[in-house]
Design a protein around this motif. Structure first.
Motif, PDB file in Angstrom:
ATOM      1  N   LEU A 184      -9.323 -10.550   2.230  1.00 23.71           N
ATOM      2  CA  LEU A 184      -8.885 -11.180   0.988  1.00 23.71           C
ATOM      3  C   LEU A 184      -8.733 -10.076  -0.062  1.00 23.71           C
ATOM      4  CD1 LEU A 184     -11.129 -14.383   0.797  1.00 23.71           C
ATOM      5  CD2 LEU A 184      -9.049 -13.970   2.076  1.00 23.71           C
ATOM      6  N   VAL A 185      -7.586 -10.036  -0.703  1.00 15.86           N
ATOM      7  CA  VAL A 185      -7.285  -8.944  -1.627  1.00 15.86           C
ATOM      8  C   VAL A 185      -6.843  -9.532  -2.969  1.00 15.86           C
ATOM      9  CG1 VAL A 185      -5.877  -6.855  -1.974  1.00 15.86           C
ATOM     10  CG2 VAL A 185      -6.443  -7.588   0.338  1.00 15.86           C
ATOM     11  N   THR A 186      -7.461  -9.087  -4.050  1.00 20.51           N
ATOM     12  CA  THR A 186      -6.981  -9.523  -5.363  1.00 20.51           C
ATOM     13  C   THR A 186      -5.917  -8.526  -5.825  1.00 20.51           C
ATOM     14  OG1 THR A 186      -8.691  -8.286  -6.504  1.00 20.51           O
ATOM     15  CG2 THR A 186      -9.192 -10.572  -5.988  1.00 20.51           C
ATOM     16  N   GLN A 187      -5.136  -8.959  -6.790  1.00 19.18           N
ATOM     17  CA  GLN A 187      -4.007  -8.133  -7.225  1.00 19.18           C
ATOM     18  C   GLN A 187      -4.438  -6.704  -7.585  1.00 19.18           C
ATOM     19  OE1 GLN A 187      -1.105 -10.199  -7.700  1.00 19.18           O
ATOM     20  NE2 GLN A 187       0.254  -8.464  -7.888  1.00 19.18           N
ATOM     21  N   LYS A 188      -5.605  -6.595  -8.242  1.00 21.78           N
ATOM     22  CA  LYS A 188      -6.007  -5.267  -8.688  1.00 21.78           C
ATOM     23  C   LYS A 188      -6.472  -4.385  -7.534  1.00 21.78           C
ATOM     24  CE  LYS A 188     -10.797  -6.155  -9.844  1.00 21.78           C
ATOM     25  NZ  LYS A 188     -11.858  -6.088 -10.784  1.00 21.78           N
ATOM     26  N   GLU A 189      -6.653  -4.998  -6.345  1.00 22.94           N
ATOM     27  CA  GLU A 189      -7.106  -4.205  -5.205  1.00 22.94           C
ATOM     28  C   GLU A 189      -5.962  -3.796  -4.275  1.00 22.94           C
ATOM     29  OE1 GLU A 189     -11.556  -6.203  -4.807  1.00 22.94           O
ATOM     30  OE2 GLU A 189      -9.821  -7.213  -3.952  1.00 22.94           O
ATOM     31  N   THR A 190      -4.717  -4.040  -4.723  1.00 25.05           N
ATOM     32  CA  THR A 190      -3.567  -3.742  -3.875  1.00 25.05           C
ATOM     33  C   THR A 190      -3.568  -2.282  -3.425  1.00 25.05           C
ATOM     34  OG1 THR A 190      -2.400  -5.218  -5.346  1.00 25.05           O
ATOM     35  CG2 THR A 190      -1.082  -4.096  -3.722  1.00 25.05           C
ATOM     36  N   ARG A 191      -3.971  -1.409  -4.335  1.00 27.24           N
ATOM     37  CA  ARG A 191      -3.937   0.015  -4.006  1.00 27.24           C
ATOM     38  C   ARG A 191      -4.921   0.358  -2.877  1.00 27.24           C
ATOM     39  NH1 ARG A 191      -2.857   5.178  -6.956  1.00 27.24           N
ATOM     40  NH2 ARG A 191      -2.142   4.112  -8.799  1.00 27.24           N
ATOM     41  N   LEU A 192      -6.082  -0.341  -2.882  1.00 27.75           N
ATOM     42  CA  LEU A 192      -7.046  -0.113  -1.796  1.00 27.75           C
ATOM     43  C   LEU A 192      -6.453  -0.566  -0.469  1.00 27.75           C
ATOM     44  CD1 LEU A 192     -10.531  -1.133  -3.219  1.00 27.75           C
ATOM     45  CD2 LEU A 192      -9.760   1.131  -2.585  1.00 27.75           C
ATOM     46  N   LEU A 193      -5.725  -1.683  -0.524  1.00 31.25           N
ATOM     47  CA  LEU A 193      -5.077  -2.194   0.681  1.00 31.25           C
ATOM     48  C   LEU A 193      -4.111  -1.138   1.229  1.00 31.25           C
ATOM     49  CD1 LEU A 193      -4.080  -4.521   2.630  1.00 31.25           C
ATOM     50  CD2 LEU A 193      -2.492  -5.152   0.820  1.00 31.25           C
ATOM     51  N   ARG A 194      -3.291  -0.601   0.326  1.00 27.44           N
ATOM     52  CA  ARG A 194      -2.312   0.409   0.754  1.00 27.44           C
ATOM     53  C   ARG A 194      -3.006   1.646   1.311  1.00 27.44           C
ATOM     54  NH1 ARG A 194       0.592  -3.264   1.463  1.00 27.44           N
ATOM     55  NH2 ARG A 194       1.827  -4.175  -0.189  1.00 27.44           N
ATOM     56  N   SER A 195      -4.114   2.010   0.688  1.00 27.53           N
ATOM     57  CA  SER A 195      -4.840   3.192   1.126  1.00 27.53           C
ATOM     58  C   SER A 195      -5.422   2.976   2.527  1.00 27.53           C
ATOM     59  CB  SER A 195      -5.936   3.480   0.096  1.00 27.53           C
ATOM     60  OG  SER A 195      -6.889   4.330   0.636  1.00 27.53           O
ATOM     61  N   ILE A 196      -5.903   1.769   2.797  1.00 28.88           N
ATOM     62  CA  ILE A 196      -6.443   1.463   4.130  1.00 28.88           C
ATOM     63  C   ILE A 196      -5.311   1.510   5.159  1.00 28.88           C
ATOM     64  CG2 ILE A 196      -7.444  -0.377   5.555  1.00 28.88           C
ATOM     65  CD1 ILE A 196      -9.032  -1.238   3.010  1.00 28.88           C
ATOM     66  N   GLU A 197      -4.173   0.954   4.795  1.00 34.38           N
ATOM     67  CA  GLU A 197      -3.024   0.968   5.723  1.00 34.38           C
ATOM     68  C   GLU A 197      -2.652   2.403   6.078  1.00 34.38           C
ATOM     69  OE1 GLU A 197      -0.207  -1.343   3.407  1.00 34.38           O
ATOM     70  OE2 GLU A 197      -0.198  -2.864   4.985  1.00 34.38           O
ATOM     71  N   LYS A 198      -2.698   3.238   5.047  1.00 32.36           N
ATOM     72  CA  LYS A 198      -2.312   4.628   5.256  1.00 32.36           C
ATOM     73  C   LYS A 198      -3.310   5.324   6.185  1.00 32.36           C
ATOM     74  CE  LYS A 198      -1.029   8.209   2.146  1.00 32.36           C
ATOM     75  NZ  LYS A 198      -1.159   8.614   0.756  1.00 32.36           N
ATOM     76  N   SER A 199      -4.574   5.073   5.946  1.00 35.90           N
ATOM     77  CA  SER A 199      -5.571   5.804   6.720  1.00 35.90           C
ATOM     78  C   SER A 199      -5.684   5.282   8.147  1.00 35.90           C
ATOM     79  CB  SER A 199      -6.920   5.780   6.021  1.00 35.90           C
ATOM     80  OG  SER A 199      -7.627   4.636   6.372  1.00 35.90           O
ATOM     81  N   THR A 200      -5.433   3.983   8.363  1.00 36.49           N
ATOM     82  CA  THR A 200      -5.501   3.477   9.738  1.00 36.49           C
ATOM     83  C   THR A 200      -4.148   3.605  10.429  1.00 36.49           C
ATOM     84  OG1 THR A 200      -5.002   1.237   8.989  1.00 36.49           O
ATOM     85  CG2 THR A 200      -7.322   1.780   9.238  1.00 36.49           C
ATOM     86  N   ARG A 201      -3.174   4.030   9.665  1.00 35.17           N
ATOM     87  CA  ARG A 201      -1.791   4.180  10.152  1.00 35.17           C
ATOM     88  C   ARG A 201      -1.277   2.883  10.753  1.00 35.17           C
ATOM     89  NH1 ARG A 201      -2.980   9.565  12.617  1.00 35.17           N
ATOM     90  NH2 ARG A 201      -3.050  10.959  10.840  1.00 35.17           N
ATOM     91  N   GLN A 202      -1.674   1.786  10.174  1.00 32.97           N
ATOM     92  CA  GLN A 202      -1.196   0.487  10.657  1.00 32.97           C
ATOM     93  C   GLN A 202      -0.910  -0.405   9.466  1.00 32.97           C
ATOM     94  OE1 GLN A 202      -3.678  -1.549  13.387  1.00 32.97           O
ATOM     95  NE2 GLN A 202      -3.575   0.062  14.909  1.00 32.97           N
ATOM     96  N   PRO A 203       0.224  -1.087   9.516  1.00 33.82           N
ATOM     97  CA  PRO A 203       0.459  -2.028   8.419  1.00 33.82           C
ATOM     98  C   PRO A 203      -0.495  -3.213   8.563  1.00 33.82           C
ATOM     99  CG  PRO A 203       2.174  -2.213  10.082  1.00 33.82           C
ATOM    100  CD  PRO A 203       1.277  -1.085  10.516  1.00 33.82           C
ATOM    101  N   ILE A 204      -0.954  -3.717   7.462  1.00 36.90           N
ATOM    102  CA  ILE A 204      -1.805  -4.911   7.500  1.00 36.90           C
ATOM    103  C   ILE A 204      -0.930  -6.051   7.005  1.00 36.90           C
ATOM    104  CG2 ILE A 204      -3.930  -5.956   6.656  1.00 36.90           C
ATOM    105  CD1 ILE A 204      -5.090  -3.179   6.350  1.00 36.90           C
ATOM    106  N   SER A 205      -0.506  -6.873   7.940  1.00 36.28           N
ATOM    107  CA  SER A 205       0.509  -7.876   7.595  1.00 36.28           C
ATOM    108  C   SER A 205      -0.056  -8.943   6.660  1.00 36.28           C
ATOM    109  CB  SER A 205       1.026  -8.544   8.865  1.00 36.28           C
ATOM    110  OG  SER A 205      -0.077  -9.107   9.534  1.00 36.28           O
TER     111      SER A 205
END
Ligand code: AMP
Length: 629
Positions: free
Chosen positions: A346-367
């Motif tokens: 669950l991601v709030t709007q202000k946490e979008t950047r953390l979501l992107r950072s996780i995607e980058k580090s796991t090298r997988q998009p989180i749909s």
């Protein structure tokens, strides 16, 4: 998370007590790295974003070194927006709740300056504020910086983006040269680096590294949700996801209890797992989970470390983890022993950047996870109900009941199916088969990304952010919708109603920043609200054009304010405000004092809107069952 604990970091006892009471189990990585540096009196340059726990990373050490008796400000925090100023001030207050005589004061534009003046006179050891209003207080000599021992620049890149960097430098230059300084920024553009080099000297660097790991067997999804609707979203997920065992991760020990209790109240059997529970209690919960006597465990990172339970098919990140490593660790609790797993965050709007950072580090998009609709939830409940009904009619001895129902049907000449329907209606009352579920607002992560992506690509930076300014975000969404309907700003100009119900007439102004500068409406609202003492409620329609934009502001703007706004910088460009005339498709521009005084807004008496109205800072499906013993 780190392996150290708060006590070993050397935090003062009253601060430690507050942190424990807040339920923080362990320092987040940015805290573990920053607190010792700041306690040692060194300057710090930190790359960290919202959600990593950076506020406590600077608040805890500075509070630990506070001189309670000194009432002149000792710690100064500069933030880009008023919302962040309020949040940071609240965080200080909560960490300092056992420090006697402690006062923190947020100061920002758009709010009644009188209250701030009184607050400063009364004395506050910590002052948190936006650069414009701080400068205002410095000019009035109401803010004394002579005793400042610690200065923190929070979200420095945001301040740069909003055009405050010159003001920040002016304030920096007025603080005692020997005062300890910390700068936190999500990105390190050259202008911030330059400020750091100039004012932070040989600062220690803290950067939370994004380690890369592959987590291929686990299907990952995220759901954008408003903070207050997380519980509803979670329950909806639990209703439709086919899960065996599940771990729900939260940030604090107190949340494990709170969420587990709420789930119980909603009919989902669950247990809390946190570091405060005795080893025996924890082991019992894990054993029940292993044996399938319990399906849901609500845990903190620490308590769930190394947990290896094969039947965990789902991990829900109810709170976004502080760092990428924790994310990988968390979702690794599923997909055990070669099985498939699913992780939903669950991601709030202000946490979008953390979501992107996780995607980058796991090298997988989180749909994106599609939140089940009313119909889907209803469909699941009906399906389950049918299964139960058929099962019961085949396996339970119903002779007497069968006779009873037949008797009622005969006596009253009622169709058997209708009688069955009446019973079904009665049975489902607590958990309706055709529910009207609350509407859950699920903004898209892309909403937040879109405005920032172009420039981020150009600069090869991570996407920009100004999440704290909720009103600005709203304006941006509205702006997108409205701009399709109303291409001309002047067509949509409407009076605004003030606090007392009076209409405030609006005038359309032109400003010299536009899409080409990658400006977003929230930058404009932020700058005008914070810098010009105009309450955000009085900032009207904004239209972005390539090389300029238009914004509706209250009529009768005072000359000083006009002159000030003319120079305010957004996206590193001065606004160069002028009245926007749009007649028969033509635009005629007028200039402010000295450059075309005639057309400046005539304002002899300052209307309320410009005074900064005193706005307050504002398998078989799992179903809810009794714990299967
Ligand atoms: P921040 O990045 O400072 O905005 O913090 C994000 C959230 O994490 C806030 O709600 C904090 O209360 C929470 N938080 C900060 N440090 C910790 C910690 N060590 N353990 C659990 N939660 C924390």
């Amino acid at each position: 998370m780190s392996s150290v604990d708060f006590a070993s970091l050397g935090i003062a006892a009253p601060v430690l007590k507050a942190v424990k009471q807040l339920g923080y189990e362990q320092p987040s990585p940015v805290q573990a790295a920053s607190i010792p540096i700041l306690l040692a009196g060194k300057n710090l340059l930190g790359t960290a974003q919202t959600g990593t726990g950076k506020t406590a990373a600077f608040a805890l050490p500075f509070l630990s070194q506070l001189d309670e008796k000194q009432t002149a400000p000792q710690v100064l925090v500069l933030t880009p927006t008023r919302e962040l100023a309020i949040q940071v001030a609240e965080a200080f207050q909560s960490y300092a709740k056992h420090i006697k005589g402690f006062h923190v004061l947020p100061i920002y534009g758009g709010a009644d300056i009188g209250g701030q003046l009184r607050g400063l006179k009364r004395g506050a050891q910590v002052v948190v504020g936006t650069p414009g209003r701080m400068l205002d207080h410095l000019r009035r000599r109401s803010l004394d910086l002579s005793q400042i021992k610690g200065l923190i620049l929070d979200e420095a890149d945001e301040m740069l983006r909003m055009g405050f960097i010159d003001d920040v430098e002016t304030i920096l230059a007025k603080t005692p040269p020997e005062c300890q300084r910390a700068l936190f920024s999500a990105t390190m553009p050259p202008a911030i680096k330059r400020v750091a080099d100039k004012y932070l000297g040989d600062a220690e660097l803290v950067s939370i590294e994004n380690k890369t790991t592959t987590v291929e067997r686990i299907a990952q999804a995220h759901l954008m949700v408003k903070g207050h609707q997380k519980m509803d979203a979670l329950t909806r997920i639990l209703e439709v996801e086919q899960f065996d065992g599940m771990i729900i991760f939260v940030r604090t020990k107190s949340s494990t209890l709170e969420i587990a209790e709420k789930l119980e109240a909603r009919g989902f059997s669950s247990a809390a797992l946190n570091g405060d529970l005795t080893q025996a209690v924890r082991e019992r919960a894990i054993n029940r989970l292993k044996k399938g006597q319990l399906d849901i465990v609500v845990a903190t990172d620490v308590a769930a470390r190394g947990l290896d339970v094969e039947r965990i098919s789902h991990v829900i990140n109810y709170d976004v983890p502080h760092d990428n490593e924790s994310y990988v660790h968390r979702i690794g609790r599923t997909g055990r022993a070669g099985r498939e797993g699913k992780a939903i965050m669950l991601v709030t709007q202000k946490e979008t950047r953390l979501l992107r950072s996780i995607e980058k580090s796991t090298r997988q998009p989180i749909s994106a996870f599609n939140l089940p609709s009313n119909e889907e939830v209803s469909g699941q409940r009906v399906e389950l109900f049918k299964q139960q009904l058929v099962g019961m009619s085949q396996s339970t001895k119903l002779d007497k009941f069968h006779s009873l129902v037949k008797e009622v049907a005969a006596e009253h000449d009622i169709d058997m199916a209708l009688l069955a329907a009446a019973l079904a209606f009665e049975v489902q009352k607590e958990r309706p088969l055709f529910p009207k579920l609350v509407v859950i607002d699920t903004p898209r992560a892309s909403d937040n990304d879109r405005a920032n992506s172009r420039k981020a690509r150009q600069r090869n930076e991570r996407p920009d952010r100004n999440d704290r300014n909720e009103r600005a975000d709203r304006t941006e969404r509205n702006e997108r919708q409205r701009s399709e309907r109303a291409p001309k700003a002047s067509q949509s100009k409407k009076p605004i109603t003030d606090h007392e119900g009076n209409n405030v007439e609006m005038v359309t102004y032109r400003i010299e920043v536009g899409r080409n500068d990658d400006v977003s409406p929230k930058n404009i609202v932020g700058a005008i609200a914070n810098e010009a003492d105009i309450d955000a409620q009085f900032i009207g329609h904004i239209t972005l054009h390539d090389d300029h934009s238009t914004v509706d502001l209250p009529e009768g703007m005072p000359k000083e304010l006009f002159d000030h706004l003319y120079k305010v910088r957004v996206c590193q460009k001065p606004l160069k405000l002028s009245i926007h005339n749009s007649s028969a498709g033509e635009q005629r521009r007028t200039k402010p004092a000295g450059k075309g005084k005639k057309n400046k807004p005539a304002a002899k008496s300052k209307p309320k809107a410009h005074r900064g109205a005193d706005s307050k800072p504002k398998k078989p499906r799992k179903r809810p069952t009794a714990d299967r013993k």
